[in-house]
Design a protein around this motif. Structure first.
Motif: not given
Length: 176
Positions: A10, A12, A15-16, A167
């Motif tokens: 979790r 990120g 997503r990155h 993130g």
């Protein structure tokens, strides 16, 4: 360019990698490494979230144990987003917890050679595994050891390595 993107659960990292892939001017192929196992609804939901974030025009390849041929068959100008190396490693563990060491070593070596040789750009997503204590269970110890060694080998081949935490990407190697 070969780019390894690592981070905790979790963090990120996927997503990155997806954001980097969105900026690619050429074709993008998402290489899914996870094996869907019956009866794991939570994991199925995780896969669905990943699928919903991906643009419809990205090609999808579901890789099995033989990941090297996917990289070897990629074309110049193409970007492969491989998510994730930990899920790929899990394919070498049987339902009984046994580990196919010979098969893993063969496929791992083939992957590293294909990664070095492919003309495509590659984003590899992996889990940073080495910040915890040594696990008590034998199967988990094998997983942690093998993924840690794989990550080190991938980082050697890749021109860029990024750690993602909260993130936020942190460049460990290569251009920022």
């Amino acid at each position: 360019m070969k780019h390894l993107i690592t981070g905790g659960a979790r963090s990120g990292k996927s997503r990155h990698a997806e954001q980097l892939a969105l900026a690619h001017a050429g074709p993008v192929r998402y290489v899914a490494t996870a094996e869907r196992r019956a009866g794991d609804g939570a994991f199925a939901e995780r896969i669905a979230r990943h699928q919903q974030r991906r643009p419809a025009h990205w090609q999808l390849t579901e890789a099995g144990q033989a990941l090297a041929p996917v990289l070897a068959g990629a074309a110049a100008g193409e970007l492969l987003l491989v998510d994730c190396m930990g899920m790929w490693l899990m394919r070498f563990f049987g339902a009984d917890g046994g580990f196919d060491q010979a098969g893993w070593q063969r496929q791992r070596d083939a992957l590293l050679a294909a990664l070095a040789a492919t003309p495509a750009s590659v984003l590899l997503v992996t889990n940073e595994i080495g910040w915890g204590v040594v696990p008590l269970g034998a199967e988990t110890r094998v997983f942690v050891d093998e993924l840690g060694w794989l990550n080190q080998a991938l980082a050697t081949v890749c021109q860029q390595v990024t750690l993602v935490a909260c993130g936020q990407p942190l460049c460990l190697k290569g251009p920022a």
